[in-house]
Design a protein around this motif. Structure first.
Motif, PDB file in Angstrom:
ATOM      1  N   ILE A 181       0.861  -1.127   0.008  1.00 27.92           N
ATOM      2  CA  ILE A 181       0.004  -0.053   0.120  1.00 27.92           C
ATOM      3  C   ILE A 181       0.954   1.189   0.011  1.00 27.92           C
ATOM      4  CG2 ILE A 181      -1.526   1.244   1.416  1.00 27.92           C
ATOM      5  CD1 ILE A 181      -2.841  -1.339   2.207  1.00 27.92           C
ATOM      6  N   ASP A 182       1.960   1.285   1.015  1.00 27.14           N
ATOM      7  CA  ASP A 182       2.676   2.584   1.070  1.00 27.14           C
ATOM      8  C   ASP A 182       3.370   2.781  -0.245  1.00 27.14           C
ATOM      9  OD1 ASP A 182       2.230   3.071   3.553  1.00 27.14           O
ATOM     10  OD2 ASP A 182       3.972   2.221   4.475  1.00 27.14           O
ATOM     11  N   ILE A 183       3.972   1.911  -0.879  1.00 24.69           N
ATOM     12  CA  ILE A 183       4.602   2.163  -2.130  1.00 24.69           C
ATOM     13  C   ILE A 183       3.805   2.136  -3.385  1.00 24.69           C
ATOM     14  CG2 ILE A 183       6.156   1.008  -3.828  1.00 24.69           C
ATOM     15  CD1 ILE A 183       7.752  -0.584  -1.472  1.00 24.69           C
ATOM     16  N   LEU A 184       2.940   1.567  -3.564  1.00 27.19           N
ATOM     17  CA  LEU A 184       1.801   1.675  -4.893  1.00 27.19           C
ATOM     18  C   LEU A 184       0.856   2.829  -4.777  1.00 27.19           C
ATOM     19  CD1 LEU A 184       1.733  -2.168  -5.478  1.00 27.19           C
ATOM     20  CD2 LEU A 184       3.240  -0.430  -6.771  1.00 27.19           C
ATOM     21  N   ALA A 185       0.558   3.236  -3.650  1.00 29.31           N
ATOM     22  CA  ALA A 185      -0.462   4.344  -3.409  1.00 29.31           C
ATOM     23  C   ALA A 185       0.358   5.762  -3.613  1.00 29.31           C
ATOM     24  CB  ALA A 185      -1.227   3.983  -2.359  1.00 29.31           C
ATOM     25  N   SER A 186       1.296   5.740  -3.686  1.00 30.97           N
ATOM     26  CA  SER A 186       2.154   6.979  -3.585  1.00 30.97           C
ATOM     27  C   SER A 186       3.041   7.341  -4.848  1.00 30.97           C
ATOM     28  CB  SER A 186       2.972   7.181  -2.272  1.00 30.97           C
ATOM     29  OG  SER A 186       4.260   6.143  -2.266  1.00 30.97           O
ATOM     30  N   ARG A 187       3.554   6.389  -5.385  1.00 27.63           N
ATOM     31  CA  ARG A 187       4.442   6.602  -6.611  1.00 27.63           C
ATOM     32  C   ARG A 187       3.907   7.295  -7.867  1.00 27.63           C
ATOM     33  NH1 ARG A 187       6.658   5.636  -2.117  1.00 27.63           N
ATOM     34  NH2 ARG A 187       8.527   4.293  -2.057  1.00 27.63           N
ATOM     35  N   THR A 188       4.690   7.933  -8.572  1.00 31.52           N
ATOM     36  CA  THR A 188       4.191   8.350  -9.710  1.00 31.52           C
ATOM     37  C   THR A 188       4.331   7.436 -10.660  1.00 31.52           C
ATOM     38  OG1 THR A 188       6.664   9.332 -10.428  1.00 31.52           O
ATOM     39  CG2 THR A 188       5.435  10.722  -9.124  1.00 31.52           C
ATOM     40  N   GLN A 204     -12.307   1.905  -7.821  1.00 29.51           N
ATOM     41  CA  GLN A 204     -10.858   1.841  -7.712  1.00 29.51           C
ATOM     42  C   GLN A 204     -10.307   2.540  -9.254  1.00 29.51           C
ATOM     43  OE1 GLN A 204      -8.801  -0.247  -9.673  1.00 29.51           O
ATOM     44  NE2 GLN A 204     -10.186  -1.811 -10.316  1.00 29.51           N
ATOM     45  N   MET A 205     -11.305   2.403 -10.232  1.00 32.36           N
ATOM     46  CA  MET A 205     -10.717   2.827 -11.476  1.00 32.36           C
ATOM     47  C   MET A 205     -10.589   4.277 -11.408  1.00 32.36           C
ATOM     48  SD  MET A 205     -12.284   0.290 -14.402  1.00 32.36           S
ATOM     49  CE  MET A 205     -11.804   1.159 -15.711  1.00 32.36           C
ATOM     50  N   ILE A 206     -11.628   5.080 -10.915  1.00 30.00           N
ATOM     51  CA  ILE A 206     -11.548   6.237 -10.722  1.00 30.00           C
ATOM     52  C   ILE A 206     -10.323   6.866  -9.976  1.00 30.00           C
ATOM     53  CG2 ILE A 206     -12.713   8.430  -9.552  1.00 30.00           C
ATOM     54  CD1 ILE A 206     -15.180   7.652 -10.553  1.00 30.00           C
ATOM     55  N   LEU A 207     -10.019   6.092  -8.657  1.00 27.97           N
ATOM     56  CA  LEU A 207      -9.001   6.751  -8.004  1.00 27.97           C
ATOM     57  C   LEU A 207      -7.365   6.263  -8.479  1.00 27.97           C
ATOM     58  CD1 LEU A 207     -10.435   5.724  -4.301  1.00 27.97           C
ATOM     59  CD2 LEU A 207     -10.467   7.940  -5.448  1.00 27.97           C
ATOM     60  N   CYS A 208      -7.449   5.342  -9.227  1.00 31.53           N
ATOM     61  CA  CYS A 208      -6.169   4.868  -9.536  1.00 31.53           C
ATOM     62  C   CYS A 208      -5.703   5.419 -11.045  1.00 31.53           C
ATOM     63  CB  CYS A 208      -6.274   3.162  -9.964  1.00 31.53           C
ATOM     64  SG  CYS A 208      -6.432   2.318  -8.437  1.00 31.53           S
ATOM     65  N   ASN A 209      -7.005   5.982 -11.963  1.00 27.77           N
ATOM     66  CA  ASN A 209      -6.492   6.581 -12.992  1.00 27.77           C
ATOM     67  C   ASN A 209      -6.596   7.932 -13.363  1.00 27.77           C
ATOM     68  OD1 ASN A 209      -5.773   3.846 -14.467  1.00 27.77           O
ATOM     69  ND2 ASN A 209      -7.893   3.271 -13.603  1.00 27.77           N
ATOM     70  N   VAL A 252      -6.318   8.280  -1.378  1.00 26.14           N
ATOM     71  CA  VAL A 252      -6.931   9.790  -1.302  1.00 26.14           C
ATOM     72  C   VAL A 252      -6.069  10.624  -0.554  1.00 26.14           C
ATOM     73  CG1 VAL A 252      -9.058  10.811  -0.172  1.00 26.14           C
ATOM     74  CG2 VAL A 252      -9.378   8.695  -1.259  1.00 26.14           C
ATOM     75  N   LEU A 253      -5.289  10.142   0.540  1.00 23.76           N
ATOM     76  CA  LEU A 253      -4.514  10.800   1.535  1.00 23.76           C
ATOM     77  C   LEU A 253      -3.404  11.284   0.775  1.00 23.76           C
ATOM     78  CD1 LEU A 253      -4.732   8.787   4.694  1.00 23.76           C
ATOM     79  CD2 LEU A 253      -5.860  11.050   4.148  1.00 23.76           C
ATOM     80  N   CYS A 254      -2.725  10.634  -0.244  1.00 27.37           N
ATOM     81  CA  CYS A 254      -1.518  10.779  -1.133  1.00 27.37           C
ATOM     82  C   CYS A 254      -1.962  11.813  -2.068  1.00 27.37           C
ATOM     83  CB  CYS A 254      -1.047   9.646  -1.770  1.00 27.37           C
ATOM     84  SG  CYS A 254      -0.259   8.382  -0.705  1.00 27.37           S
ATOM     85  N   VAL A 255      -3.211  11.944  -2.591  1.00 28.91           N
ATOM     86  CA  VAL A 255      -3.679  12.948  -3.578  1.00 28.91           C
ATOM     87  C   VAL A 255      -3.629  14.346  -2.606  1.00 28.91           C
ATOM     88  CG1 VAL A 255      -5.816  13.707  -4.878  1.00 28.91           C
ATOM     89  CG2 VAL A 255      -4.964  11.106  -5.037  1.00 28.91           C
ATOM     90  N   ARG A 256      -4.072  14.370  -1.459  1.00 27.56           N
ATOM     91  CA  ARG A 256      -4.283  15.609  -0.673  1.00 27.56           C
ATOM     92  C   ARG A 256      -2.973  16.088  -0.326  1.00 27.56           C
ATOM     93  NH1 ARG A 256      -9.638  13.923   2.553  1.00 27.56           N
ATOM     94  NH2 ARG A 256     -11.212  14.599   1.010  1.00 27.56           N
ATOM     95  N   ASP A 257      -2.198  15.153   0.284  1.00 28.19           N
ATOM     96  CA  ASP A 257      -1.136  15.559   0.857  1.00 28.19           C
ATOM     97  C   ASP A 257       0.175  14.573   1.147  1.00 28.19           C
ATOM     98  OD1 ASP A 257       0.905  16.600   2.437  1.00 28.19           O
ATOM     99  OD2 ASP A 257      -0.321  18.072   3.366  1.00 28.19           O
ATOM    100  N   LYS A 258       0.845  14.211  -0.108  1.00 27.08           N
ATOM    101  CA  LYS A 258       1.671  12.944   0.317  1.00 27.08           C
ATOM    102  C   LYS A 258       2.701  13.143   1.681  1.00 27.08           C
ATOM    103  CE  LYS A 258       2.459  11.421  -3.712  1.00 27.08           C
ATOM    104  NZ  LYS A 258       2.911  11.063  -5.032  1.00 27.08           N
ATOM    105  N   PRO A 259       3.263  14.278   1.857  1.00 27.67           N
ATOM    106  CA  PRO A 259       4.071  14.188   3.002  1.00 27.67           C
ATOM    107  C   PRO A 259       3.347  13.936   4.190  1.00 27.67           C
ATOM    108  CG  PRO A 259       4.710  16.216   1.591  1.00 27.67           C
ATOM    109  CD  PRO A 259       3.567  15.377   0.842  1.00 27.67           C
TER     110      PRO A 259
END
Length: 324
Positions: free
Chosen positions: A113-120, A196-201, A242-249
C-alpha cells in the motif's frame, strides 16, 4: 533524475565530493573484526544516492570487493538494513521492498500500500524494470499471485502506472463524484471496480475536484465515506490513495506515527519511509509530523531506537539541521 533536483529532501549532494577518498575511508572502516560504524554513518548518510553509487564503483575499483556485500557481512540487525538500504537506487529499493513484502509465507500488505499508492507513473515504470532485472519476475504477476479480491485489482491497476497527469476536467468532476457516492452506497463488485478505477487512473488535479464535489453531493468527506462503507486492506488502500492525492508528506507522517506508536516501533516501515523519502520530501514530512502530533520525529525515534541504529535514522532525518 539526479538527487540534487529534489529540494525538499533531507539528504542533498555533498559539496566537494571525493569518491576515492570516501571509498578509502569506508574500506578502512570495514577492515578487521569490528568496524567504525560512526564513520559509515557520517559518510553514507551525508551523500546523496547518486554519490553513494559512485562511491561503490570507486570501492570496487580500489579494493576489488563489493561495498554492499561488505556492509551485509560486517553489519547486523536494523542498522545493517539502514546502511544497505541507502546503497540501492530508488527504483531498486522499491523493488527490493516489494519483493520482500511478498516472498515467504505471509504478505506485508502495508508495504504494498505505502509504495504503490504513493508513486508516480515514472517511478512505477522504473520500479517494475528494476524488479524484473533483480528477480527475473514480473511485478504485476507477483502481486496478482500474492493478493486477492478488489485489493488485488486495485494494486494491479496502480502498478500499471496509467494515471492521467496534469489533466483536469471540472465538467466531469461531479459525474465522477456521483459514481464514487453510488459505490459507497451500493458496494457491489461493479461499483467497487468503478471506484478503484477512478482513484487509480484520474489525475491528482482531477481527483481534487472530485473530492470537493463528493463533499457537496454527500455532505461527507470521501475518507469518512470509504471508512464507513468498506473494510480490510481494500479500504486501507483506497484511503491511502486519497491521502496521497491530498498531501503526500502528511500521509507519510501519519504512516511513520502509526509505525512508531501503534506497532511498538515497526522498524521495516520506519526504515523504508525514511530512506525512500530522504531526497524527495522528508523535510516536509518532518514538518507535518510536528504539526499533527505535537512532537518531533527526532523525539519519537530517540524514544524507541538506540545505538548506531538510532544515530543512523536521526542522521537521515536531520539533513542540514544540527539540532535534532
Amino acid at each position: 533524475m539526479f538527487c540534487g533536483d529534489y529540494v525538499q529532501g533531507t539528504i542533498v549532494p555533498a559539496p566537494n565530493f571525493n569518491p576515492m577518498m570516501d571509498a578509502q575511508m569506508l574500506g578502512g572502516a570495514l577492515q578487521g573484526f569490528g568496524c567504525d560504524k560512526d564513520l559509515l554513518i557520517d559518510i553514507l548518510t551525508q551523500r546523496c544516492n547518486a554519490q553513494r553509487l559512485v562511491i561503490a564503483e570507486a570501492f570496487q575499483g580500489t579494493f576489488g570487493r563489493d561495498l554492499v556485500s561488505d556492509l551485509k557481512e560486517k553489519l547486523s540487525d536494523h542498522f545493517k538494513d539502514v546502511m544497505v538500504g541507502l546503497m540501492y537506487p530508488p527504483p531498486s529499493y522499491d523493488a527490493h521492498e516489494l519483493w520482500h513484502a511478498m516472498k515467504g509465507a505471509g504478505t506485508d500488505e502495508n508495504c504494498l500500500i505505502d509504495i504503490l499508492a504513493s508513486r508516480t507513473n515514472g517511478e512505477i515504470f522504473q520500479m517494475r524494470e528494476a524488479y524484473y532485472l533483480q528477480y527475473s519476475r514480473d511485478l504485476q504477476e507477483d502481486i496478482y499471485a500474492e493478493t486477492s479480491g478488489h485489493f488485488r485489482d486495485t494494486l494491479v491497476n496502480l502498478v500499471q502506472g496509467t494515471r492521467e497527469e496534469g489533466y483536469s476536467d471540472p465538467a466531469t468532476a461531479a459525474q465522477d463524484a456521483m459514481v464514487l457516492w453510488e459505490a459507497c452506497q451500493q458496494r457491489t463488485g461493479e461499483h467497487k471496480t468503478l471506484l478503484q478505477m477512478i482513484l487509480c487512473n484520474k489525475s491528482y488535479q482531477q481527483l481534487w475536484l472530485v473530492f470537493q464535489e463528493f463533499q457537496n453531493i454527500s455532505g461527507q468527506d470521501i475518507v469518512d465515506a470509504i471508512n464507513e462503507c468498506y473494510d480490510g486492506y481494500f479500504q486501507e488502500l483506497l484511503v491511502a490513495i486519497v491521502l496521497c492525492v491530498r498531501d503526500k508528506p502528511a500521509y507519510f507522517a501519519y504512516r511513520l506515527y502509526s509505525a512508531i506508536h501503534d506497532f511498538g516501533f515497526h522498524n521495516k516501515t520506519v526504515i523504508r519511509i525514511l530512506i525512500a523519502r530522504s531526497e524527495i520530501d522528508l523535510m516536509i514530512i518532518r514538518k507535518r509530523y510536528k504539526e499533527r502530533y505535537g512532537k518531533s520525529l527526532f523525539h519519537d525515534i530517540r524514544n524507541f531506537a538506540s545505538g548506531h541504529y538510532e544515530k543512523a535514522l536521526l542522521a537521515i532525518c536531520a539533513g542540514d539541521v544540527d539540532e535534532y
